[in-house]
Design an enzyme around this catalytic site. Structure first.
Site, mmCIF file in Angstrom:
data_model
loop_
_atom_site.group_PDB
_atom_site.id
_atom_site.type_symbol
_atom_site.label_atom_id
_atom_site.label_comp_id
_atom_site.label_asym_id
_atom_site.label_seq_id
_atom_site.Cartn_x
_atom_site.Cartn_y
_atom_site.Cartn_z
ATOM 1 N N ASN A 93 0.579 -1.246 0.142
ATOM 2 C CA ASN A 93 -0.043 -0.529 0.110
ATOM 3 C C ASN A 93 0.359 1.491 0.155
ATOM 4 O O ASN A 93 1.844 1.742 1.073
ATOM 5 C CB ASN A 93 -0.769 0.039 1.231
ATOM 6 C CG ASN A 93 -1.553 1.417 1.444
ATOM 7 O OD1 ASN A 93 -1.682 2.173 0.632
ATOM 8 N ND2 ASN A 93 -2.621 1.432 3.032
ATOM 9 N N LYS B 227 0.439 4.504 -0.555
ATOM 10 C CA LYS B 227 -0.423 5.563 -0.154
ATOM 11 C C LYS B 227 -0.403 6.038 -1.026
ATOM 12 O O LYS B 227 -0.141 6.258 -1.969
ATOM 13 C CB LYS B 227 -0.451 5.546 1.335
ATOM 14 C CG LYS B 227 -0.419 4.386 2.253
ATOM 15 C CD LYS B 227 -0.152 4.559 3.656
ATOM 16 C CE LYS B 227 -0.593 3.472 4.675
ATOM 17 N NZ LYS B 227 -0.314 3.545 6.109
ATOM 18 N N HIS C 153 -9.629 1.219 4.446
ATOM 19 C CA HIS C 153 -8.812 2.229 5.264
ATOM 20 C C HIS C 153 -9.293 2.780 6.437
ATOM 21 O O HIS C 153 -9.426 3.406 6.202
ATOM 22 C CB HIS C 153 -7.715 2.185 4.369
ATOM 23 C CG HIS C 153 -6.417 2.428 5.206
ATOM 24 N ND1 HIS C 153 -5.441 2.739 5.876
ATOM 25 C CD2 HIS C 153 -4.814 1.018 4.679
ATOM 26 C CE1 HIS C 153 -4.405 2.906 6.391
ATOM 27 N NE2 HIS C 153 -4.360 2.141 6.205
ATOM 28 N N GLU D 26 -6.681 4.810 7.583
ATOM 29 C CA GLU D 26 -6.909 6.614 6.995
ATOM 30 C C GLU D 26 -8.267 7.144 6.944
ATOM 31 O O GLU D 26 -8.148 8.013 6.517
ATOM 32 C CB GLU D 26 -5.637 6.948 6.740
ATOM 33 C CG GLU D 26 -4.447 6.771 6.915
ATOM 34 C CD GLU D 26 -2.749 5.753 6.644
ATOM 35 O OE1 GLU D 26 -3.360 5.718 5.531
ATOM 36 O OE2 GLU D 26 -2.376 5.279 7.199
ATOM 37 N N GLU E 154 -5.618 -4.708 10.822
ATOM 38 C CA GLU E 154 -4.613 -3.461 10.849
ATOM 39 C C GLU E 154 -5.375 -2.812 12.021
ATOM 40 O O GLU E 154 -6.127 -1.921 12.083
ATOM 41 C CB GLU E 154 -4.900 -2.628 9.731
ATOM 42 C CG GLU E 154 -5.008 -3.367 8.486
ATOM 43 C CD GLU E 154 -3.861 -2.066 7.833
ATOM 44 O OE1 GLU E 154 -2.861 -2.172 7.191
ATOM 45 O OE2 GLU E 154 -4.436 -1.421 7.436
ATOM 46 N N GLY F 186 1.991 3.084 10.651
ATOM 47 C CA GLY F 186 2.766 4.279 10.383
ATOM 48 C C GLY F 186 3.743 3.927 12.153
ATOM 49 O O GLY F 186 4.196 5.229 11.830
ATOM 50 N N SER G 147 2.924 -1.739 10.810
ATOM 51 C CA SER G 147 4.317 -1.741 10.914
ATOM 52 C C SER G 147 5.479 -2.997 10.696
ATOM 53 O O SER G 147 5.818 -3.069 11.281
ATOM 54 C CB SER G 147 4.692 -1.011 12.384
ATOM 55 O OG SER G 147 3.940 0.139 12.686
HETATM 56 P P1 PGA Z 1 2.676 0.424 7.572
HETATM 57 O O1 PGA Z 1 1.323 0.967 6.956
HETATM 58 O O2 PGA Z 1 3.044 -1.010 7.114
HETATM 59 O O3 PGA Z 1 3.415 2.035 7.293
HETATM 60 O O4 PGA Z 1 2.571 0.673 9.037
HETATM 61 C C1 PGA Z 1 0.135 0.175 6.201
HETATM 62 C C2 PGA Z 1 -1.191 0.041 6.375
HETATM 63 O O5 PGA Z 1 -1.273 1.386 6.924
HETATM 64 O O6 PGA Z 1 -2.152 -0.360 5.789
#
Ligand code: PGA
Length: 241
Positions: free
Chosen positions: A8, A10, A95, A97, A166, A172, A204
């Site tokens: 991903n 982003k 997601h 976010e 998640e 992140g 992460s």
């Molecule tokens: P990350 O993000 O691996 O940077 O923690 C995962 C995600 O948001 O899908």
């Protein structure tokens, strides 16, 4: 069950950067890894460019979001049909976010999941609790609400469904969940989602912790954010044993 690793990206890359990263990943992983699906999900502007790079390889294209209608006056949105025509096989839905920063509700996520399936692609439904919810003991309640609403009315026997656990506190932050956290959450998700869906972990993930998640009782791969922006790191994650 086949493992699935989805990168991903982003909103982290310009189209030419996404294209270059895709080329580097093709060089490393283009011939595929046995019993494993590898998906690249750039932002919408780079989908066609990345599609071109991964044509004739074993890599697959994914999208980070989509709207629930096939066509119409929805300025700024992208439809499942458009994604399908661009070659997408997997599409993220819900997601955190988007739920947290853009006000996506369970109802919207449910419509997206159905629209993705209707267009012949596989939804990657993202679920997970915030730190406050976790500390207040609401993890299962949050997962139940997010999963029940998204899967309502669907045949749980379908195999083209991915659920990504998640936990928001792990995204992140460099603070990944533990193996025990993942087993507990995935077990609970399994009890709601039926026996066919694949359950993956995200938050992460890196080349050091991936093997521990693969030891979990019910973990078929990962949704990878930050670590998927480096080709060598993503390759090591995908090749984790
Ligand atoms: P990350 O993000 O691996 O940077 O923690 C995962 C995600 O948001 O899908």
């Amino acid at each position: 069950m086949k493992k699935l690793f989805m990168a991903n990206w982003k909103m982290q890359l310009l189209p030419h950067e996404a294209t270059n990263l895709a080329s580097e990943i093709v060089r490393r992983l283009g011939r595929g890894v046995s019993n494993t699906e590898i998906v690249l999900a750039p932002s919408h502007d780079a989908l066609a460019l990345v599609a071109e790079k991964i044509a004739d390889t074993n890599l697959m294209l994914g999208a980070q979001d989509c709207f629930w209608e096939d066509k119409g006056a929805y300025t700024g949105e992208i439809s499942p049909k458009e994604l399908k025509e661009l070659g997408c096989k997997y599409v993220l839905a819900g997601h955190s976010e988007r739920r947290g920063k853009l006000g996506e509700t369970d109802e919207m996520v449910a419509k997206k999941v159905k629209a993705i399936l209707r267009s012949g692609m596989t939804p990657v439904l993202c679920v997970g609790e915030s730190l406050e919810e976790r500390e207040a003991g609401y993890t299962e309640e949050v997962l139940r609400r997010e999963i029940i609403s998204a899967l309502e009315g669907l045949d749980l026997d379908i195999t083209d469904m991915i659920i990504a656990y998640e936990p928001i506190w792990a995204i992140g932050t460099g603070r990944a969940a533990t193996l025990a956290d993942v087993e507990l959450a995935h077990g609970f998700i399994r009890s709601l989602a039926g026996s066919k869906a694949r359950i993956i972990y995200g938050g992460s993930v890196d080349s050091k912790n991936m093997s521990s998640f693969l030891r979990a009782k019910d973990c078929s791969g990962a949704l990878v954010g930050g670590a998927s922006l480096k080709a060598d790191e993503f390759e090591a994650i995908v090749r984790s044993k």
